[in-house]
Design a protein around this motif. Structure first.
Motif, PDB file in Angstrom:
ATOM      1  N   GLY A 215       0.926  -1.223   0.018  1.00 49.59           N
ATOM      2  CA  GLY A 215      -0.042   0.106   0.058  1.00 49.59           C
ATOM      3  C   GLY A 215       0.913   1.191  -0.244  1.00 49.59           C
ATOM      4  N   ASP A 216       2.178   1.180   0.315  1.00 49.06           N
ATOM      5  CA  ASP A 216       3.062   2.356   0.122  1.00 49.06           C
ATOM      6  C   ASP A 216       3.546   2.583  -1.273  1.00 49.06           C
ATOM      7  OD1 ASP A 216       3.113   2.842   3.131  1.00 49.06           O
ATOM      8  OD2 ASP A 216       4.217   1.103   3.395  1.00 49.06           O
ATOM      9  N   SER A 217       2.783   3.595  -1.775  1.00 55.76           N
ATOM     10  CA  SER A 217       3.249   3.823  -3.262  1.00 55.76           C
ATOM     11  C   SER A 217       4.060   5.161  -3.291  1.00 55.76           C
ATOM     12  CB  SER A 217       1.947   4.057  -3.910  1.00 55.76           C
ATOM     13  OG  SER A 217       1.448   5.050  -3.656  1.00 55.76           O
ATOM     14  N   PHE A 218       5.091   4.798  -4.308  1.00 53.45           N
ATOM     15  CA  PHE A 218       6.221   5.868  -4.600  1.00 53.45           C
ATOM     16  C   PHE A 218       6.249   6.251  -5.999  1.00 53.45           C
ATOM     17  CE2 PHE A 218       7.179   3.937  -0.480  1.00 53.45           C
ATOM     18  CZ  PHE A 218       7.366   5.224   0.284  1.00 53.45           C
ATOM     19  N   ASP A 219       6.459   7.240  -6.567  1.00 49.53           N
ATOM     20  CA  ASP A 219       6.522   7.541  -7.923  1.00 49.53           C
ATOM     21  C   ASP A 219       7.789   6.697  -8.340  1.00 49.53           C
ATOM     22  OD1 ASP A 219       7.080   8.451 -10.457  1.00 49.53           O
ATOM     23  OD2 ASP A 219       7.130  10.486  -9.906  1.00 49.53           O
ATOM     24  N   THR A 220       7.618   5.847  -9.425  1.00 46.69           N
ATOM     25  CA  THR A 220       8.364   4.829  -9.931  1.00 46.69           C
ATOM     26  C   THR A 220       9.605   5.624 -10.559  1.00 46.69           C
ATOM     27  OG1 THR A 220       6.811   3.316 -10.184  1.00 46.69           O
ATOM     28  CG2 THR A 220       8.800   2.722 -11.560  1.00 46.69           C
ATOM     29  N   TYR A 221       9.382   6.691 -11.351  1.00 49.86           N
ATOM     30  CA  TYR A 221      10.409   7.464 -11.910  1.00 49.86           C
ATOM     31  C   TYR A 221      11.289   8.521 -11.191  1.00 49.86           C
ATOM     32  CZ  TYR A 221       7.706   5.022 -15.530  1.00 49.86           C
ATOM     33  OH  TYR A 221       7.357   4.105 -16.355  1.00 49.86           O
ATOM     34  N   SER A 222      11.106   8.619 -10.031  1.00 50.03           N
ATOM     35  CA  SER A 222      11.633   9.588  -9.037  1.00 50.03           C
ATOM     36  C   SER A 222      12.096   8.936  -7.947  1.00 50.03           C
ATOM     37  CB  SER A 222      10.550  10.546  -8.472  1.00 50.03           C
ATOM     38  OG  SER A 222       9.948  11.562  -9.670  1.00 50.03           O
ATOM     39  N   PRO A 223      13.619   9.513  -7.801  1.00 43.27           N
ATOM     40  CA  PRO A 223      14.438   8.848  -6.425  1.00 43.27           C
ATOM     41  C   PRO A 223      13.758   9.323  -5.162  1.00 43.27           C
ATOM     42  CG  PRO A 223      15.942  10.182  -8.261  1.00 43.27           C
ATOM     43  CD  PRO A 223      14.529  10.537  -8.614  1.00 43.27           C
ATOM     44  N   VAL A 224      13.999   8.457  -4.312  1.00 39.12           N
ATOM     45  CA  VAL A 224      13.183   8.830  -2.895  1.00 39.12           C
ATOM     46  C   VAL A 224      14.342   8.720  -1.776  1.00 39.12           C
ATOM     47  CG1 VAL A 224      11.680   7.861  -1.048  1.00 39.12           C
ATOM     48  CG2 VAL A 224      10.930   7.921  -3.555  1.00 39.12           C
ATOM     49  N   LYS A 225      14.134   9.664  -0.848  1.00 38.74           N
ATOM     50  CA  LYS A 225      15.121   9.713   0.063  1.00 38.74           C
ATOM     51  C   LYS A 225      14.432   9.555   1.511  1.00 38.74           C
ATOM     52  CE  LYS A 225      18.264  13.009   2.882  1.00 38.74           C
ATOM     53  NZ  LYS A 225      18.598  14.289   2.746  1.00 38.74           N
ATOM     54  N   ALA A 226      15.017   8.194   2.254  1.00 38.77           N
ATOM     55  CA  ALA A 226      14.535   8.190   3.521  1.00 38.77           C
ATOM     56  C   ALA A 226      15.434   8.700   4.492  1.00 38.77           C
ATOM     57  CB  ALA A 226      14.326   6.680   3.827  1.00 38.77           C
ATOM     58  N   MET A 232      11.490   8.805  14.049  1.00 41.42           N
ATOM     59  CA  MET A 232      10.554   8.245  13.030  1.00 41.42           C
ATOM     60  C   MET A 232      10.953   8.133  11.640  1.00 41.42           C
ATOM     61  SD  MET A 232       7.606   7.304  14.740  1.00 41.42           S
ATOM     62  CE  MET A 232       6.403   7.271  13.304  1.00 41.42           C
ATOM     63  N   ILE A 233      10.939   7.400  10.826  1.00 42.43           N
ATOM     64  CA  ILE A 233      11.503   7.193   9.621  1.00 42.43           C
ATOM     65  C   ILE A 233      10.288   7.951   8.513  1.00 42.43           C
ATOM     66  CG2 ILE A 233      12.191   6.142   7.442  1.00 42.43           C
ATOM     67  CD1 ILE A 233      13.526   3.904   9.387  1.00 42.43           C
ATOM     68  N   TYR A 234      10.965   8.885   7.707  1.00 43.16           N
ATOM     69  CA  TYR A 234      10.270   9.667   6.757  1.00 43.16           C
ATOM     70  C   TYR A 234      10.618   9.563   5.269  1.00 43.16           C
ATOM     71  CZ  TYR A 234       7.847  11.902  10.659  1.00 43.16           C
ATOM     72  OH  TYR A 234       7.223  12.239  12.063  1.00 43.16           O
ATOM     73  N   THR A 235       9.872   9.635   4.455  1.00 38.69           N
ATOM     74  CA  THR A 235      10.192   9.616   3.009  1.00 38.69           C
ATOM     75  C   THR A 235       9.976  10.883   2.308  1.00 38.69           C
ATOM     76  OG1 THR A 235       8.617   8.147   2.189  1.00 38.69           O
ATOM     77  CG2 THR A 235      10.583   7.078   2.719  1.00 38.69           C
ATOM     78  N   GLU A 236      10.709  11.262   1.144  1.00 35.62           N
ATOM     79  CA  GLU A 236      10.086  12.397   0.514  1.00 35.62           C
ATOM     80  C   GLU A 236      11.131  12.026  -0.894  1.00 35.62           C
ATOM     81  OE1 GLU A 236      13.598  15.684   1.448  1.00 35.62           O
ATOM     82  OE2 GLU A 236      11.686  15.755   2.724  1.00 35.62           O
ATOM     83  N   LYS A 237      10.387  12.945  -1.805  1.00 35.76           N
ATOM     84  CA  LYS A 237      10.918  12.792  -3.400  1.00 35.76           C
ATOM     85  C   LYS A 237      12.361  13.575  -3.252  1.00 35.76           C
ATOM     86  CE  LYS A 237      10.259  14.320  -8.035  1.00 35.76           C
ATOM     87  NZ  LYS A 237       9.020  14.806  -8.900  1.00 35.76           N
ATOM     88  N   PHE A 238      13.385  12.870  -3.766  1.00 33.69           N
ATOM     89  CA  PHE A 238      14.685  13.523  -3.941  1.00 33.69           C
ATOM     90  C   PHE A 238      14.781  13.990  -5.000  1.00 33.69           C
ATOM     91  CE2 PHE A 238      19.519  12.937  -4.413  1.00 33.69           C
ATOM     92  CZ  PHE A 238      19.806  13.743  -3.216  1.00 33.69           C
ATOM     93  N   ASP A 239      15.088  15.424  -5.105  1.00 31.96           N
ATOM     94  CA  ASP A 239      15.279  16.189  -6.433  1.00 31.96           C
ATOM     95  C   ASP A 239      16.879  16.201  -6.577  1.00 31.96           C
ATOM     96  OD1 ASP A 239      15.626  17.464  -8.594  1.00 31.96           O
ATOM     97  OD2 ASP A 239      14.175  19.118  -7.994  1.00 31.96           O
TER      98      ASP A 239
END
Length: 244
Positions: A215-226, A232-239
């Protein structure tokens, strides 16, 4: 009676240190510090070989052991596994015991100084990790395989489901992450994980842990940073171009 986690045996060219095979590594690190403090007078100027035996050690385990030895006996040389014996050598091991006449009278100031010294050692190997060391690994981390680094880890490839990577510093994955990853494994709260395709089973950063589901979905084409914040652990799109 509390189990002894560290045993010291004198050899012809140094000291063999037997590590308990099942005890927690943090408890072993604490016990090692205390043992070396007690036997410091036996080491003289500290020029000796130290052999760690008794258990399998990860890269981060070795780094922590070496940090304590370096702080207590900076002139010593650390080895892992049994020493090589010369054919003509008569090899004898002798248990090191602390004579009664070397026992120290209680000294609160000395105890405080020792506690401060140990805190400083722990800070070096846990919270203040700063390193230019990085391991480059190219390939696929398949199920059941673990890749480790005692610095940062840059993986050019994928981590498949069931695979695992772990590092004392940061982790950067130039590929797909579907397995497990651990960054800051010695207590570095500022460590982070970056993956080009982020679909992990589990992420650990320092003492924080987060499991991921379908159920945890992320943009397949964008790097993600945790990263970790307030335990707590958070995630965000990494530009990657954000600072250019």
């Amino acid at each position: 009676m509390e189990k002894e986690l560290i045993k010291l045996k004198g050899t012809i060219d140094g000291v063999k240190i037997y590590l308990d095979s099942v005890g927690g590594i943090s408890d072993i690190i604490t016990s090692l510090y205390e043992k070396l403090r007690q036997f410091r007078k036996f080491f003289g100027d500290g020029h000796c070989n130290i052999y760690f035996v008794g258990r399998e050690l990860t890269a981060s385990d070795k780094m922590r052991l070496e940090a304590v030895v370096s702080a207590m006996l900076p002139e010593s040389t650390v080895n892992y596994g049994e020493r090589k014996k010369l054919r003509e050598e008569k090899y004898i091991e002798q248990t090191l015991e602390l004579p009664q006449n070397l026992s120290e009278e209680p000294d609160e100031k000395a105890d405080d100084d020792r506690e401060k010294s140990f805190r400083e050692i722990k800070e070096v190997v846990t919270t203040n990790f700063k390193s230019s060391r990085a391991r480059f690994y190219e390939g696929i981390v398949k199920s059941g395989k673990t890749v480790e680094s005692d610095g940062h880890l840059i993986l050019v490839g994928d981590v498949e489901e069931g695979g695992k990577i772990t590092a004392v510093g940061n982790v950067v994955i130039m590929g797909k992450l579907e397995g497990s990853v651990e960054a800051g494994c010695m207590g570095n709260d500022n460590a982070y994980v970056i993956a080009m395709k982020f679909a992990p089973a589990e992420v650990r950063i320092s003492k924080a842990q987060r499991k991921y589901t379908d159920g945890d979905s992320f943009d397949t084409y964008s790097p993600v940073k945790a990263y970790m914040l307030d335990g707590m652990i958070y995630t965000e799109k990494f530009d990657v171009f954000s600072d250019i």
